[in-house]
Design a protein around this motif. Sequence first.
Motif, mmCIF file in Angstrom:
data_model
loop_
_atom_site.group_PDB
_atom_site.id
_atom_site.type_symbol
_atom_site.label_atom_id
_atom_site.label_comp_id
_atom_site.label_asym_id
_atom_site.label_seq_id
_atom_site.Cartn_x
_atom_site.Cartn_y
_atom_site.Cartn_z
ATOM 1 N N GLU A 222 0.832 -1.207 0.000
ATOM 2 C CA GLU A 222 0.000 0.000 0.000
ATOM 3 C C GLU A 222 0.868 1.259 0.000
ATOM 4 O OE1 GLU A 222 -3.923 -1.779 2.331
ATOM 5 O OE2 GLU A 222 -2.297 -0.847 3.486
ATOM 6 N N LYS A 223 1.948 1.227 0.766
ATOM 7 C CA LYS A 223 2.865 2.364 0.818
ATOM 8 C C LYS A 223 3.497 2.625 -0.544
ATOM 9 C CE LYS A 223 7.198 3.843 2.994
ATOM 10 N NZ LYS A 223 8.272 3.447 3.962
ATOM 11 N N GLU A 224 4.004 1.565 -1.186
ATOM 12 C CA GLU A 224 4.653 1.731 -2.486
ATOM 13 C C GLU A 224 3.637 2.168 -3.547
ATOM 14 O OE1 GLU A 224 7.788 1.766 -2.674
ATOM 15 O OE2 GLU A 224 8.267 0.810 -0.740
ATOM 16 N N HIS A 225 2.406 1.665 -3.428
ATOM 17 C CA HIS A 225 1.352 2.035 -4.378
ATOM 18 C C HIS A 225 1.049 3.528 -4.292
ATOM 19 C CE1 HIS A 225 -2.941 2.257 -5.815
ATOM 20 N NE2 HIS A 225 -2.383 1.576 -6.806
ATOM 21 N N GLY A 226 1.111 4.070 -3.078
ATOM 22 C CA GLY A 226 0.860 5.490 -2.894
ATOM 23 C C GLY A 226 2.044 6.369 -3.236
ATOM 24 N N LYS A 227 3.212 5.765 -3.312
ATOM 25 C CA LYS A 227 4.448 6.521 -3.506
ATOM 26 C C LYS A 227 4.930 6.523 -4.955
ATOM 27 C CE LYS A 227 8.243 4.931 -1.586
ATOM 28 N NZ LYS A 227 9.253 4.524 -0.577
ATOM 29 N N ILE A 228 4.712 5.410 -5.667
ATOM 30 C CA ILE A 228 5.265 5.240 -7.011
ATOM 31 C C ILE A 228 4.158 5.340 -8.050
ATOM 32 C CG2 ILE A 228 6.512 3.653 -8.545
ATOM 33 C CD1 ILE A 228 7.762 2.397 -6.053
ATOM 34 N N ALA A 229 4.356 6.216 -9.015
ATOM 35 C CA ALA A 229 3.382 6.351 -10.103
ATOM 36 C C ALA A 229 3.378 5.082 -10.949
ATOM 37 C CB ALA A 229 3.740 7.557 -10.969
ATOM 38 N N ASN A 230 2.191 4.650 -11.358
ATOM 39 C CA ASN A 230 2.044 3.453 -12.199
ATOM 40 C C ASN A 230 2.611 2.204 -11.537
ATOM 41 O OD1 ASN A 230 0.878 4.983 -14.353
ATOM 42 N ND2 ASN A 230 2.940 5.667 -14.914
ATOM 43 N N PHE A 231 2.468 2.117 -10.214
ATOM 44 C CA PHE A 231 2.867 0.909 -9.489
ATOM 45 C C PHE A 231 1.792 -0.149 -9.717
ATOM 46 C CE2 PHE A 231 3.465 -1.541 -5.448
ATOM 47 C CZ PHE A 231 4.803 -1.864 -5.635
ATOM 48 N N HIS A 232 2.190 -1.275 -10.299
ATOM 49 C CA HIS A 232 1.232 -2.285 -10.764
ATOM 50 C C HIS A 232 0.788 -3.202 -9.619
ATOM 51 C CE1 HIS A 232 1.791 -1.269 -15.060
ATOM 52 N NE2 HIS A 232 3.030 -0.985 -14.673
ATOM 53 N N TRP A 233 -0.012 -2.641 -8.732
ATOM 54 C CA TRP A 233 -0.533 -3.410 -7.605
ATOM 55 C C TRP A 233 -1.932 -2.939 -7.257
ATOM 56 C CZ3 TRP A 233 -2.325 -2.396 -2.670
ATOM 57 C CH2 TRP A 233 -2.500 -3.520 -1.845
ATOM 58 N N GLN A 234 -2.814 -3.906 -7.012
ATOM 59 C CA GLN A 234 -4.182 -3.628 -6.599
ATOM 60 C C GLN A 234 -4.554 -4.575 -5.460
ATOM 61 O OE1 GLN A 234 -5.862 -1.098 -7.849
ATOM 62 N NE2 GLN A 234 -4.365 -0.630 -9.467
ATOM 63 N N LYS A 235 -5.619 -4.238 -4.749
ATOM 64 C CA LYS A 235 -6.061 -5.085 -3.642
ATOM 65 C C LYS A 235 -6.383 -6.505 -4.115
ATOM 66 C CE LYS A 235 -6.056 -3.107 0.438
ATOM 67 N NZ LYS A 235 -7.260 -2.582 1.083
ATOM 68 N N SER A 236 -6.832 -6.650 -5.367
ATOM 69 C CA SER A 236 -7.133 -7.985 -5.893
ATOM 70 C C SER A 236 -5.872 -8.851 -5.946
ATOM 71 C CB SER A 236 -7.754 -7.893 -7.285
ATOM 72 O OG SER A 236 -6.881 -7.231 -8.193
ATOM 73 N N HIS A 237 -4.716 -8.213 -6.114
ATOM 74 C CA HIS A 237 -3.456 -8.960 -6.140
ATOM 75 C C HIS A 237 -3.160 -9.542 -4.755
ATOM 76 C CE1 HIS A 237 -2.341 -6.155 -9.687
ATOM 77 N NE2 HIS A 237 -2.941 -7.247 -10.111
ATOM 78 N N TRP A 238 -3.532 -8.802 -3.711
ATOM 79 C CA TRP A 238 -3.346 -9.325 -2.358
ATOM 80 C C TRP A 238 -4.202 -10.566 -2.146
ATOM 81 C CZ3 TRP A 238 0.134 -9.075 1.219
ATOM 82 C CH2 TRP A 238 -0.154 -9.555 2.499
ATOM 83 N N GLN A 239 -5.390 -10.554 -2.677
ATOM 84 C CA GLN A 239 -6.266 -11.723 -2.565
ATOM 85 C C GLN A 239 -5.656 -12.924 -3.276
ATOM 86 O OE1 GLN A 239 -9.881 -10.146 -4.204
ATOM 87 N NE2 GLN A 239 -10.298 -8.836 -2.435
ATOM 88 N N GLN A 240 -4.995 -12.679 -4.404
ATOM 89 C CA GLN A 240 -4.330 -13.771 -5.124
ATOM 90 C C GLN A 240 -3.130 -14.292 -4.326
ATOM 91 O OE1 GLN A 240 -3.439 -11.714 -8.775
ATOM 92 N NE2 GLN A 240 -5.546 -11.878 -9.541
ATOM 93 N N LEU A 241 -2.393 -13.377 -3.705
ATOM 94 C CA LEU A 241 -1.264 -13.784 -2.854
ATOM 95 C C LEU A 241 -1.774 -14.659 -1.709
ATOM 96 C CD1 LEU A 241 1.635 -11.531 -1.581
ATOM 97 C CD2 LEU A 241 0.391 -12.973 0.024
ATOM 98 N N MET A 242 -2.856 -14.241 -1.078
ATOM 99 C CA MET A 242 -3.388 -14.991 0.056
ATOM 100 C C MET A 242 -3.980 -16.333 -0.377
ATOM 101 S SD MET A 242 -2.588 -13.464 2.749
ATOM 102 C CE MET A 242 -3.530 -14.549 3.846
ATOM 103 N N ALA A 243 -4.468 -16.405 -1.615
ATOM 104 C CA ALA A 243 -4.962 -17.695 -2.121
ATOM 105 C C ALA A 243 -3.811 -18.695 -2.189
ATOM 106 C CB ALA A 243 -5.604 -17.515 -3.489
ATOM 107 N N GLY A 244 -2.620 -18.201 -2.600
ATOM 108 C CA GLY A 244 -1.440 -19.068 -2.623
ATOM 109 C C GLY A 244 -0.961 -19.399 -1.224
ATOM 110 N N TYR A 245 -1.023 -18.424 -0.329
ATOM 111 C CA TYR A 245 -0.582 -18.627 1.059
ATOM 112 C C TYR A 245 -1.427 -19.706 1.738
ATOM 113 C CZ TYR A 245 0.632 -17.527 5.911
ATOM 114 O OH TYR A 245 1.057 -17.603 7.211
ATOM 115 N N ASN A 246 -2.720 -19.686 1.502
ATOM 116 C CA ASN A 246 -3.638 -20.609 2.166
ATOM 117 C C ASN A 246 -3.826 -21.929 1.432
ATOM 118 O OD1 ASN A 246 -4.343 -18.876 4.382
ATOM 119 N ND2 ASN A 246 -5.563 -17.653 2.956
ATOM 120 N N ARG A 247 -3.118 -22.091 0.330
ATOM 121 C CA ARG A 247 -3.295 -23.329 -0.458
ATOM 122 C C ARG A 247 -2.830 -24.544 0.328
ATOM 123 N NH1 ARG A 247 -1.048 -23.094 -6.445
ATOM 124 N NH2 ARG A 247 -2.792 -21.609 -6.540
#
Length: 247
Positions: A222-247
């Motif tokens: 979230e910090k990098e998303h607010g700091k860097i223009a065109n930072f390719h990260w969205q909340k949906s990506h966190w959900q994908q990360l957590m899907a892998g974490y909980n697999r």
Amino acid sequence: MTTDKNTATSPIIHTKHNNVFCLHNQQLIEHFEPEMLSSQYWLAKQQVVGQAHGRGITYFIETAQQNQWVLRHYYRGGLIGKLINDSYFFSSLAATRAFAEFNLLTLMHDKGLPAPKPVACRVVKNGLTYQADLLSSRIENAQDLVGVLSKQSLSAEQWQNVGQVIASFHQQGIYHHDLNAHNILLDSQDKVWLIDFDRGEQRNVDIKWQQANLARLLRSFEKEHGKIANFHWQKSHWQQLMAGYNR
């Protein structure tokens, strides 16, 4: 100078010369010198091939045998770091930043976790305080997630791989004190690595510290998303990360 092995079969060698205490992996350095934990040693040999600037300078080294290593001096952060800089209170060798991280990296390497190999470390004791350095293997052809996401997005599969790798550390009780987007690397083969285990440790597996670890990582994105223009990260990506974490 005195020398001894941690165990009869261990490749880890402990050396002491006056107030300088070192560990090194004999399989990675056959002829060890404590000066190898100094940037001046490698600069004089013209084997420094790059630098990274953060709290201090991290040196990227290519040896005559074409080994790729990273040399890092331990610096304090925060307000106290402006006053004391790189000195720490000495209680025991095992508790020093360098010995603790070296031993944790050794443990993780033995478990097959994707983290740098420990090469050597040095503690210079000065009365009640010490200074320290760590030499570890460099992850070749890799870039941290901040660098990657500044240029392109990751696929759902790649995000899930990130989550799975974090889970593999947590399942082994490996606590990363500063899990953030800068300390997760993606190499050219899409393999995920974790780096910088200063103040990390092995703990009993517990959901409380694991969730705190993940929360810290989320804040980092979230910090990098607010700091860097065109930072390719969205909340949906966190959900994908957590899907892998909980697999």
